[in-house]
Write a protein that holds these residues in place. Structure first.
Motif, PDB file in Angstrom:
ATOM      1  N   SER A 173       1.072  -1.129   0.083  1.00 44.85           N
ATOM      2  CA  SER A 173       0.328   0.376   0.171  1.00 44.85           C
ATOM      3  C   SER A 173       0.658   1.323  -0.271  1.00 44.85           C
ATOM      4  O   SER A 173      -0.243   2.412  -0.285  1.00 44.85           O
TER       5      SER A 173
ATOM      6  N   ALA B 218      -5.996  -1.398  -2.915  1.00 41.40           N
ATOM      7  CA  ALA B 218      -6.463  -0.933  -1.969  1.00 41.40           C
ATOM      8  C   ALA B 218      -6.924   0.488  -1.008  1.00 41.40           C
ATOM      9  O   ALA B 218      -5.085   0.288  -1.033  1.00 41.40           O
TER      10      ALA B 218
ATOM     11  N   LEU C 252     -11.849  -6.680  -3.675  1.00 40.94           N
ATOM     12  CA  LEU C 252     -10.548  -7.700  -3.089  1.00 40.94           C
ATOM     13  C   LEU C 252     -10.829  -8.696  -1.575  1.00 40.94           C
ATOM     14  O   LEU C 252      -9.434  -9.713  -2.130  1.00 40.94           O
TER      15      LEU C 252
END
Length: 631
Positions: free
Chosen positions: A538, A581, A610
């Protein structure tokens, strides 16, 4: 509104915050417009220059066997200028990506206030980084480029110039804003928060790696959910971390941003963005979609399956997920929207397919793993195909579930003759992904150069075959390309700075040491690796993450009995899920920028995708044969 334009938001709040246009406002608007044109024109010309230089390099090397040793170097110099001028264009237009999920729910007055806060926060970062950027450019004057024999400051000067232009546009926006009290309150809020952090410096220096949570989670979350553009939220977090908890010169941060934005493989991003626009403008997109729709248009969720398959086909041809998405989305999104698909669901699926296709060769992440860990690249290429298929199946199952009740009463099933006619018309368009992939596999062009082959192919197809080429649209397309690319690349640049901060903190070594001592052997190691790399993905691009952690963790995988190719697939897919995400995944915002969709619209739909990706990842992790069965 697909992408929140700050100036548009101001206009939307006119009844609350604006005053009648005065002579001063008219002058400022004229200055802003004139300066905007002065930035947009060179940005558009830089896109053209990159296409020409790289294509000439391909022809000289492959056609005449006389490579131009200066072509990559010149492309790299111009690329940083393209990225920074594109960022300035995006700033002026208010098209830097940001999250507005919370901002949109607080009412027009607070929305307008937070909008100004976002501008002030971005301005604060730019003002803090502008002096180090000039210092960095000056230091680069001592370095001479190997081929062109010119000072590297010619390239590095793009950073202070672009930052200065964004400062000017920010100041113009604030001065033009009609409500002085709102601007002063927003400025005071930003200055107060920065002041509190500055006063807390002695305490922060005693907290050690707890600062990673404070800055890389806390500050980023505060900025993201307050509607600050993502790139500047990342920038404020890493600047604060370095300035208040380390003794590192800020010039180092500028250098890391330079490194992240000017990696030559990322040049494929603007070129594939432009290629996607060309495909739409020349009629190739309509021909391709017409054929695909004739095949699957009568199936519920049919074009969603096409999107999954198209990303599988083109993935890896550019070396950048953003570029892959930019090549596919403009082709399919218009028709999918026309059939009733919601923009949020489209960008959610696009993000999910970006994560799904991370292991498909030829992938730079696979090549990087092989180079830094010693794993066979050919084995990685072989092992990467089936995991992508498994995740495509899990995504397809979710698409089937979500669209099982889709109303297709207005859609007529095509006859065999219609399908054949659509196929003949679409052959030049359908051939494009295969031409691009063949050019890479056969060594005709690198992953960066191959997009220029696609551009030339699309121009010729538009002029000679489809007879659709609107010259009047060319300049806006080039400016849009620079704008969108600048918005994406600035996010990557500041995220690269955050990655460097994680490395310097010793976090990577601590992580490796902790994972070595885990009980439960290989299964626990893989489970913890999945969680760790989802989190790391991320905030890190795939290649920097692999360079940082690959040499540390792959030897541990061998020690606990995990096959290195299997581990590579698990790690890459986990990192891909993290990368796409929200709210922190850079790839998600890149997908929103490419699809021109407000990030808030994709939050709810992407949760299901996801989950589907995670199920696919668990299947790949449990059954090593999927990764190593054909080795």
């Amino acid at each position: 509104m697909a992408v929140h334009d700050i100036s548009a938001l101001e206009s939307g709040a006119s009844s609350v915050e604006r005053v009648p246009l005065s002579r001063r406002d008219a002058i400022l608007t004229s200055i802003d417009r004139a300066l905007g044109h002065l930035v947009e024109i060179p940005a558009a010309l830089l896109v053209v220059a990159e296409v020409i230089i790289l294509f000439i390099g391909v022809v000289a090397r492959y056609g005449f066997h006389r490579p131009l040793i200066w072509s990559d170097e010149l492309s790299s110099i111009l690329f940083l200028w393209l990225a920074m001028l594109g960022s300035a264009v995006a700033f002026r237009r208010g098209e830097h990506m940001r999250m507005t999920a919370l901002v949109a729910s607080v009412g027009p007055r607070m929305w307008a206030f937070l909008d100004v806060v976002g501008t002030c926060a971005a301005l604060a970062f730019l003002l803090m980084i502008v002096a180090p950027s000039f210092e960095y450019a000056y230091e680069e004057s001592y370095i001479t480029t190997p081929a062109l024999q010119i000072a590297n400051s010619f390239r590095a000067a793009a950073l202070p110039v672009g930052i200065s232009l964004m400062i000017v546009f920010a100041l113009l926006r604030l001065v033009r804003y009609g409500q002085v009290r709102t601007v002063l309150t927003a400025l005071g809020t930003v200055v107060a928060i920065i002041g509190l952090f500055w006063l807390a410096e002695p305490l922060l220096r005693t907290l050690g790696n707890l600062n990673l949570i404070i800055f890389f989670v806390g500050v980023v979350a505060l900025c993201v959910f307050a509607g600050v553009p993502i790139a500047f939220g990342f920038g404020l977090a890493i600047f604060g971390y370095m300035a208040l908890t380390t003794h590192t010169p800020m010039m180092v941060l500028v250098g890391r941003m330079d490194e992240g934005m000017s990696h030559l493989i990322l040049l494929s991003v603007p070129l594939f963005v432009f290629l996607g626009l060309l495909i739409e403008m020349t009629g190739m997109a309509r021909a391709m979609v017409a054929f695909l729709a004739s095949l699957l248009g009568h199936v519920r969720g049919g074009l969603h399956y096409v999107l999954i398959g198209a990303m599988y086909l083109v993935s890896g041809i550019s070396g950048s997920k953003a570029a892959d998405m930019a090549a596919v989305a403009p082709v399919l999104f218009p028709e999918m929207k026309a059939r009733g698909a919601k923009p949020g669901d489209l960008v959610a699926l696009l993000s999910a397919t970006g994560a799904q296709t991370e292991t498909i060769p030829p992938s730079l992440v696979l090549i990087t793993i092989g180079s830094v860990t010693g794993v066979s690249i050919s084995a990685l290429f072989t092992g990467g195909l089936l995991p992508g298929v498994v995740l495509a199946i899990t995504l397809g199952v979710l698409v089937w579930w979500r669209y099982r009740g889709e109303d297709l009463s207005h859609v007529k099933r095509a006859s065999g003759r219609d399908i054949f006619k659509a196929f003949i018309v679409s052959v030049p368009a359908i051939a494009l992904p295969f031409v691009i992939r063949a050019a890479v596999v056969e060594g005709v062009a690198t992953a960066t150069e191959v997009s220029t082959i696609g551009i030339v192919y699309a121009v010729l197809a538009g002029l000679l075959i489809y007879r659709q080429f609107d010259w009047n649209r060319l300049k806006p397309m080039l400016v849009d390309t620079a704008c969108l690319s600048g918005a994406i690349l600035l996010i990557i640049g500041t995220a690269t700075g955050m990655a460097w901060g994680l490395t310097q903190s010793g976090f990577s070594r601590s992580l490796a040491a902790a994972m070595t001592g885990l009980p439960g052997g290989g299964a626990t190691f893989i489970a913890v690796s999945i969680v760790a790399f989802v989190i790391l993905g991320s905030v890190l691009e795939g290649i920097p993450a692999i360079v940082l952690f690959g040499p540390l963790l792959f030897p541990i995988a061998r020690l606990v009995g995990v096959h290195e190719v299997h581990y590579a697939m698990v790690v890459i897919l986990a990192m891909g899920i993290g990368l796409f995400a929200p709210p922190f995944g850079v790839g998600y915002y890149a997908a929103c920028a490419i699809g021109r969709v407000d990030p808030a619209e994709g939050i709810r739909p992407i949760l299901g995708y996801l989950l589907a990706l995670l199920i696919g990842l668990i299947i790949v992790a449990i059954f090593p044969w999927i990764s190593i069965g054909f080795l």
